[in-house]
Design a protein around this motif. Structure first.
Motif, short mmCIF file in Angstrom:
data_model
loop_
_atom_site.label_atom_id
_atom_site.label_comp_id
_atom_site.label_asym_id
_atom_site.label_seq_id
_atom_site.Cartn_x
_atom_site.Cartn_y
_atom_site.Cartn_z
N LEU A 175 0.81 -1.21 0.00
CA LEU A 175 0.00 0.00 0.00
C LEU A 175 0.85 1.26 0.00
N TYR A 176 0.42 2.24 -0.81
CA TYR A 176 1.05 3.56 -0.86
C TYR A 176 2.57 3.44 -1.01
N SER A 177 2.99 2.65 -1.98
CA SER A 177 4.42 2.46 -2.16
C SER A 177 4.71 1.99 -3.57
N PRO A 207 -6.44 8.89 3.39
CA PRO A 207 -7.33 9.46 4.40
C PRO A 207 -6.65 9.92 5.68
N SER A 208 -5.67 9.17 6.17
CA SER A 208 -5.00 9.58 7.41
C SER A 208 -3.96 10.67 7.18
N GLY A 209 -3.72 11.00 5.92
CA GLY A 209 -2.81 12.08 5.60
C GLY A 209 -1.36 11.64 5.46
N TYR A 210 -0.59 12.43 4.73
CA TYR A 210 0.85 12.22 4.60
C TYR A 210 1.56 13.03 5.68
N GLY A 211 2.84 12.73 5.89
CA GLY A 211 3.62 13.43 6.90
C GLY A 211 3.94 14.85 6.50
N GLY A 268 4.23 7.55 5.83
CA GLY A 268 3.93 7.34 7.25
C GLY A 268 3.08 6.10 7.48
N PRO A 269 2.52 5.95 8.70
CA PRO A 269 1.72 4.76 9.03
C PRO A 269 0.48 4.66 8.13
N VAL A 270 0.08 3.42 7.84
CA VAL A 270 -1.10 3.17 7.01
C VAL A 270 -2.21 2.61 7.89
N ASP A 295 -8.67 0.54 3.11
CA ASP A 295 -9.96 0.43 2.43
C ASP A 295 -10.03 1.39 1.25
N TYR A 296 -9.55 2.60 1.44
CA TYR A 296 -9.59 3.59 0.35
C TYR A 296 -8.71 3.13 -0.82
#
Length: 411
Positions: free
Chosen positions: A296-298, A334-338, A344-346, A352-353
């Motif tokens: 995820l996100y990578s 959704p939890s935002g980037y740093g 950052g943490p997923v 889900d997004y």
């Protein structure tokens, strides 16, 4: 022989100790512990953080706060290794009385220490939210949730026109700023309502809106084809047809392994490809699915990209006046980037997004002043992957499982 006997005795002793287990001495005759000494109170949104001095007592187990929240007596406990307690969940900024107790190992309580706190207004009263008409339905938004509180947006509608609002859908988020879309609604004037709720069932005021969803359909992919313009880059990984560009619209939403588009492992960045839609349309949003199982996100997933449109693209493949900008997009988290835009943490919401709800709404901007112009060709220009974002690396693979376009068919 003596050595063997010695080893056996050691083994028996150790085995016996293991069987006995740990013994904690609790003195039932000991009196209650001394009370805590309150040092400071920091009022926060919907609660307070109380700092105190722990009494010196070897029989001390911890500290607890007892208070009333929404008509119910509740407790918050802390161990002897911390000197603060957080009390939260208050639905107003009214003054609250908290009683602190030291707890002995024999569960005896100290005399209470009363402290008054004045919570700041709770998140459901200060977070800005709204609902407005969107393509295919309505768009709900939360703005400036600076507390990152765990909130629910409850959408209701008077679908029968009888004045009765029924729950339509509930969205959950801790994001500071986010939008949710409810699609598939009838294109007719409808009365909507929405409110916020927190995990302690405190609620905001309800807002009411008379809205008419905008017509939107999924653009049929039966006529899609690779336009293969001269400057496009669609060289596949290992030159395998299994990773061809056509997988973007021929694959399934679930994206089984091997059912995705993957460019070569060291393609130039930025890189782009062009899809001939086979009909004239307007675009209102783009959906994207990642390769199943991708971290995820990578890695090689697009982080930022542009979407361009044309009715008659220049056959030389150049970005000239035959193209107009539909929009510039970045993968939302959704939890935002740093602060440095690092991933950052997923969170579970991020997960889900990533797999189920990644969408990009087309909206007018300073650069894309008229994004709803009719087009027959869409060009996706990937400007960075998660692998290259924020670096000087100018080569990367790009992997996308599927793309879908929503909007309107133009006669």
């Amino acid at each position: 022989m003596k050595k063997l006997i010695y080893i056996s005795l050691v083994f028996l002793i150790l085995s016996g100790c293991k069987e006995m287990g740990r013994i904690d001495f609790i003195d039932d005759q000991a009196g209650p512990p001394a009370p805590v000494e309150v040092k400071a109170v920091k009022n926060i949104s919907g609660g307070a953080i109380i700092t105190y001095k722990i009494p010196e007592d070897r029989n001390l187990l911890g500290v607890k706060a007892v208070y009333t929240r929404n008509g119910e007596v509740v407790e918050t406990k802390g161990s002897i290794y911390v000197d603060t307690l957080r009390v939260e969940g208050f639905g107003s900024a009214n003054e609250q009385e908290i009683e602190l107790y030291s707890i002995g190992r024999n569960e005896k309580l100290s005399s209470p220490v009363s402290v008054k706190v004045s919570p700041l207004a709770p998140p459901v009263q200060v977070v800005k939210f709204d609902v407005e008409a969107g393509f295919g339905g309505v768009v709900m938004s939360i703005d400036e949730n600076k507390t990152n509180a765990d909130l629910s947006l409850v959408l209701m509608a008077d679908t029968l026109g009888d004045g009765k609002y029924l729950d339509m859908q509930t969205f959950h988020t801790k994001s500071g700023k986010i939008k949710f879309s409810r699609r598939g609604l009838s294109v007719r004037p409808t009365k909507f309502a929405m409110y916020l709720r927190d995990r302690w069932n405190n609620v905001s005021d309800t807002i009411y809106r008379d809205l008419t969803p905008i017509e939107e359909v999924r653009i049929p992919s039966d006529l899609f084809r690779n336009a293969a313009l001269p400057t496009d880059y669609f060289v596949t990984a290992e030159n395998s047809s299994g990773y061809r560009l056509e997988n973007l619209w021929l694959g399934s939403d679930a994206s089984t392994p091997g059912d995705f588009f993957a460019s070569s492992h060291s393609g130039p960045m930025p890189q782009w490809f062009t899809i001939d839609l086979g009909r004239k349309v307007t675009i209102s949003r783009i959906q994207k699915w990642p390769r199943e199982g991708m971290e995820l996100y990578s890695s090689t997933a697009p982080r930022t990209f542009e979407v361009w449109g044309s009715e008659n693209p220049n056959p030389d493949g150049s970005f000239d006046d035959s193209w107009f900008l539909v929009g510039e997009f970045e993968q939302f988290k959704p939890s935002g980037y740093g602060e440095g835009r690092e991933v950052g943490p997923v969170s579970d919401e991020d997960r889900d997004y990533w797999y189920n709800r990644t969408e990009f709404d087309v909206v007018p901007t300073e650069k894309a002043t008229d994004p709803y112009r009719p087009l027959t060709h869409v060009r996706i220009r990937v400007t960075s992957t998660f692998q290259t974002f924020g670096t000087e690396t100018n080569r990367s693979q790009v992997i996308i499982a599927q793309l879908a376009f929503w909007g309107q068919l133009v006669n």
